[in-house]
Design an enzyme around this catalytic site. Structure first.
Site, PDB file in Angstrom:
ATOM      1  N   LYS A  33     -10.099  -1.642   5.101  1.00  0.00           N
ATOM      2  CA  LYS A  33     -10.493  -2.316   3.864  1.00  0.00           C
ATOM      3  C   LYS A  33     -10.757  -3.808   4.087  1.00  0.00           C
ATOM      4  O   LYS A  33     -11.770  -4.343   3.637  1.00  0.00           O
ATOM      5  CB  LYS A  33      -9.393  -2.123   2.817  1.00  0.00           C
ATOM      6  CG  LYS A  33      -9.485  -3.022   1.596  1.00  0.00           C
ATOM      7  CD  LYS A  33      -8.380  -2.723   0.614  1.00  0.00           C
ATOM      8  CE  LYS A  33      -7.013  -3.088   1.156  1.00  0.00           C
ATOM      9  NZ  LYS A  33      -6.812  -4.547   1.256  1.00  0.00           N
ATOM     10  N   THR A  34      -9.834  -4.468   4.777  1.00  0.00           N
ATOM     11  CA  THR A  34      -9.969  -5.906   4.993  1.00  0.00           C
ATOM     12  C   THR A  34     -11.206  -6.217   5.826  1.00  0.00           C
ATOM     13  O   THR A  34     -11.944  -7.166   5.555  1.00  0.00           O
ATOM     14  CB  THR A  34      -8.708  -6.465   5.687  1.00  0.00           C
ATOM     15  OG1 THR A  34      -7.570  -6.204   4.858  1.00  0.00           O
ATOM     16  CG2 THR A  34      -8.830  -7.951   5.928  1.00  0.00           C
ATOM     17  N   ASP A 224      -9.877  -7.665  -4.299  1.00  0.00           N
ATOM     18  CA  ASP A 224      -9.083  -6.843  -3.379  1.00  0.00           C
ATOM     19  C   ASP A 224      -7.922  -6.205  -4.141  1.00  0.00           C
ATOM     20  O   ASP A 224      -7.446  -6.745  -5.142  1.00  0.00           O
ATOM     21  CB  ASP A 224      -8.554  -7.737  -2.250  1.00  0.00           C
ATOM     22  CG  ASP A 224      -7.891  -6.946  -1.138  1.00  0.00           C
ATOM     23  OD1 ASP A 224      -8.154  -5.734  -1.025  1.00  0.00           O
ATOM     24  OD2 ASP A 224      -7.108  -7.550  -0.376  1.00  0.00           O
ATOM     25  N   GLU A 225      -7.457  -5.058  -3.659  1.00  0.00           N
ATOM     26  CA  GLU A 225      -6.303  -4.353  -4.241  1.00  0.00           C
ATOM     27  C   GLU A 225      -6.465  -4.172  -5.756  1.00  0.00           C
ATOM     28  O   GLU A 225      -5.561  -4.434  -6.549  1.00  0.00           O
ATOM     29  CB  GLU A 225      -4.999  -5.106  -3.942  1.00  0.00           C
ATOM     30  CG  GLU A 225      -4.714  -5.319  -2.461  1.00  0.00           C
ATOM     31  CD  GLU A 225      -4.272  -4.049  -1.740  1.00  0.00           C
ATOM     32  OE1 GLU A 225      -4.328  -2.957  -2.342  1.00  0.00           O
ATOM     33  OE2 GLU A 225      -3.874  -4.136  -0.568  1.00  0.00           O
ATOM     34  N   GLN A 255      -2.653   4.473  -4.251  1.00  0.00           N
ATOM     35  CA  GLN A 255      -1.608   3.504  -3.919  1.00  0.00           C
ATOM     36  C   GLN A 255      -1.296   2.580  -5.093  1.00  0.00           C
ATOM     37  O   GLN A 255      -0.799   1.471  -4.908  1.00  0.00           O
ATOM     38  CB  GLN A 255      -2.021   2.686  -2.692  1.00  0.00           C
ATOM     39  CG  GLN A 255      -2.185   3.521  -1.430  1.00  0.00           C
ATOM     40  CD  GLN A 255      -2.417   2.663  -0.201  1.00  0.00           C
ATOM     41  OE1 GLN A 255      -1.547   1.934   0.249  1.00  0.00           O
ATOM     42  NE2 GLN A 255      -3.617   2.762   0.354  1.00  0.00           N
ATOM     43  N   ARG A 598       2.521   4.754   5.771  1.00  0.00           N
ATOM     44  CA  ARG A 598       2.941   3.571   6.543  1.00  0.00           C
ATOM     45  C   ARG A 598       3.145   3.929   8.012  1.00  0.00           C
ATOM     46  O   ARG A 598       3.182   3.048   8.877  1.00  0.00           O
ATOM     47  CB  ARG A 598       4.265   3.003   6.016  1.00  0.00           C
ATOM     48  CG  ARG A 598       4.310   2.507   4.568  1.00  0.00           C
ATOM     49  CD  ARG A 598       3.187   1.581   4.214  1.00  0.00           C
ATOM     50  NE  ARG A 598       2.081   2.334   3.638  1.00  0.00           N
ATOM     51  CZ  ARG A 598       0.838   1.901   3.550  1.00  0.00           C
ATOM     52  NH1 ARG A 598       0.520   0.724   4.065  1.00  0.00           N
ATOM     53  NH2 ARG A 598      -0.113   2.632   2.992  1.00  0.00           N
TER      54      ARG A 598
END
Length: 650
Positions: A33-34, A224-225, A255, A598
């Protein structure tokens, strides 16, 4: 020019090369994503979009800084004018220029959470009546009600009825205290953290010329997010993107786990309803986990009805299946986890590549004891952050007075550092200051020395000496901090703390850090924003050899080679009380999904077969429904996506 095809996969490339318009990017865990956001910003600039016309909103300063640093490495262009930062950071930049339209001075101060509680506590004390009752909500509860009301764009009445129904009988008093709190903030020319967003929305809604100016300026808005945004943040984003409609929101509905903070799951799931012409992209290639872990993760989320369906696909080669570990009881669960950690470490795995995750903090109690017994160092993700330490806040109080002489809370904190000046005396001194609206040099006249009792005079003389020395520095921030130390605070540290040397080192470091800011106002505002950013505390220190113990909420966005989950039992994961909340089961399932994703190499799902009951007698436990859903009875004859381990008796 950047060779985008070389550095991006097909999914990422489509997002980066899209021309514009409303874009919804569903970015699965570990899907880059980043990288996608970073290259998108770089491509916009390469295509001629000026950096100052790009707005990038994130949830942590760390994320914003990391993305902007990557952009700098990709393109040979100055991007210092690009608006990149948290929602609150970007709101602050706009309000600093326009707060006067809302009745504030543009030199307003930003209160941190402790200052806000102190002010609210004063409003509570002034209320009297029902507020004096022992059963009346305390300051922390009042603060939560007010904050949720702002962030959910809801009324205090409805928030109280929904979250605190047992306080409904005090509703009239709660509303009155909240109104008094709002008035006091405006009178003092201060804003709390929530005000930055609520005042920005008010500014954009009530002043069309301001909204038009910024909406025209930002030709591209990237968020973002997005799954973590609350209703207020989503409304602000819509307003700022209203002119060009080049709005790209990136997130993962699977998420979305922060409803308790006011995050609104509907923002991401209903984005296509608000923007019917939006294009939807999915990033499903996962670079983090093994195929076995991803298979388990994909199956674990399938029972959620409200979701954007996607399937994470592994880039990595085959690994080991996740392991489900039924333990005899909670103590055997702790023993297994500690022993497994020791074994992994002996095999060469660094301790800081191992994390133990749990749904609630108390789930780690027995494990903490067991790790201590085994001599395994561990870190619990909690504690006081640097900028929230008392000695740092003391020094900052002086600087806030220099920047805004009308800052009541800063005055009272600074005055409280001197002997014979208690709360009552500080209140009298503040009453003197508040009646005089002149410059700070005028406030520090002889009348200032004589405004309280004679016993306070020595302290007031020292206070004046410090503030006068700061005025002489003429705004050089490192020298301001050193001057506070040199004019009495060093002796204060000596008398009050046993670790005076380390605290003085902190302040020296603060002075070094402050040198990069071009103005005192900018420094203080950034400090307040950093103090309020809770998500920045969950950072990894690669040099530390410690196992990480963390709640799942705090682990979001992080990754480890090995993850061990505790208490994967019904009633604990999902947490029983969470199931009573609206859409509670689906959010708990998303939380489980976050924990699973994770893990990079190995995943252990542990649960005790018997709970000693915590005062309710022994209880037989069953594995979490989220484990049982992955391998339902109809599929038992097929190969299961996990292994069942047996814990050896000691």
């Amino acid at each position: 020019m950047i060779d985008y095809e070389k550095y991006l996969n097909d999914e990422q490339l489509k997002v980066v090369m899209e021309e514009g318009g409303p874009l919804l990017v569903i970015a699965g865990a570990g899907s880059g994503k980043t990288r996608t956001l970073t290259y998108r910003v770089a491509r916009l600039i390469e295509n001629g979009v000026k950096p100052e016309r790009i707005l990038l909103s994130t949830f942590t300063n760390k994320a914003a800084n990391a993305m902007l640093a990557r952009v700098r490495t990709l393109i040979d262009e100055d991007i210092s004018r690009l608006w990149g930062g948290t929602f609150h950071h970007n709101a602050h930049l706009i309000l600093r220029r326009n707060a006067h339209l809302l009745g504030y001075g543009n030199n307003f101060s930003i209160m941190d959470s402790e200052d806000a509680r102190q002010l609210l506590s004063g409003c509570l004390a002034e209320a009297g009546g029902n507020a004096d009752s022992e059963k009346f909500p305390k300051v922390n509860v009042l603060a939560d009600i007010i904050s949720l009301s702002i962030n959910k764009s809801d009324t205090i009445e409805h928030i109280t009825q929904e979250r605190y129904p047992f306080f409904v009988r005090y509703l009239e008093d709660i509303v009155a205290i909240a109104s008094r709190y709002e008035l006091r903030k405006k009178t003092m020319n201060v804003m709390d953290f929530d005000d930055l967003l609520s005042n920005l929305k008010k500014l954009l809604v009530e002043f069309p010329e301001v909204r038009g100016s910024y909406a025209e300026r930002f030709s591209h808005v990237l968020v973002d997010e997005y799954q973590d945004t609350n209703l207020l943040q989503a409304e602000i984003v819509d307003l700022l993107a209203s002119h060009h409609r080049n709005l790209m929101v990136v997130g993962d509905d699977a998420q979305s786990i922060y409803s308790f903070r006011g995050a609104n799951f509907a923002n991401i799931i209903e984005f296509p309803k608000r923007y019917p012409d939006c294009r939807i992209f999915k990033l499903e290639m996962n670079y983090r986990s093994t195929p076995e872990i991803l298979c388990f993760a994909n199956l674990s989320i399938t029972n959620n009805e409200r979701q954007v369906h996607k399937t994470l696909k592994a880039v990595r080669e085959k690994g080991v299946k996740p392991a489900v570990i039924p333990a005899k009881n909670v103590f055997q669960q702790a023993t297994f986890v500690a022993q497994r950690i020791v074994e992994l470490n002996r095999d060469g795995l660094p301790l800081n590549q191992i994390a133990v995750l749990y749904r609630a903090h108390y789930h780690s109690m027995e494990l903490q004891m067991e790790l201590t017994r085994w001599g395994v160092p561990f870190e619990i993700r909690s504690g006081i952050r640097f900028f929230e330490q008392a000695h740092v806040k003391d020094v900052i109080a002086y600087l806030r007075i220099i920047a805004n002489p009308g800052d009541e809370l800063a005055w009272k904190r600074a005055l409280g550092l001197y002997s014979r000046i208690g709360k009552a005396t500080a209140g009298k001194i503040w009453a003197f200051i508040s009646r005089r609206k002149g410059a700070l040099t005028e406030l520090l006249s002889d009348d200032f020395i004589n405004c309280a009792s004679k016993t306070a005079v020595p302290g007031l003389l020292k206070c004046r000496e410090t503030l006068t020395s700061l005025l002489a520095v003429k705004g050089h921030i490192p020298e301001l901090i050193r001057s506070v130390l040199a004019t009495g605070y060093r002796e204060y540290l000596e008398a009050k703390y046993t670790d005076k040397a380390s605290r003085e080192d902190d302040l020296s470091q603060l002075a070094e850090y402050s040198a990069k800011f071009f103005s005192l106002e900018n420094f203080l505002s950034e400090l307040a924003l950093m103090t309020n950013t809770k998500d920045d505390e969950a950072t990894e220190d690669e040099d530390r050899e410690r196992v990480i113990l963390s709640s799942i909420h705090q682990a979001k966005g992080l990754e480890w080679k090995v993850v061990l989950m505790l208490w994967c039992a019904e009633g604990m994961m999902p947490l029983a009380r969470a199931l009573n909340e609206p859409d509670g089961e689906e959010e708990e399932r998303r939380l489980f999904y976050v924990a699973v994703t994770r893990a990079k190499d190995q995943l252990y799902l542990c649960y005790p077969l018997v709970d000693y009951g915590r005062g309710m007698g022994n209880m037989v436990l069953s594995p979490s429904r989220f484990i049982r859903e992955v391998a339902p009875p109809s599929a038992r004859r097929q190969e299961r996506p996990y292994e069942q381990w047996v814990v050896d008796e000691e």
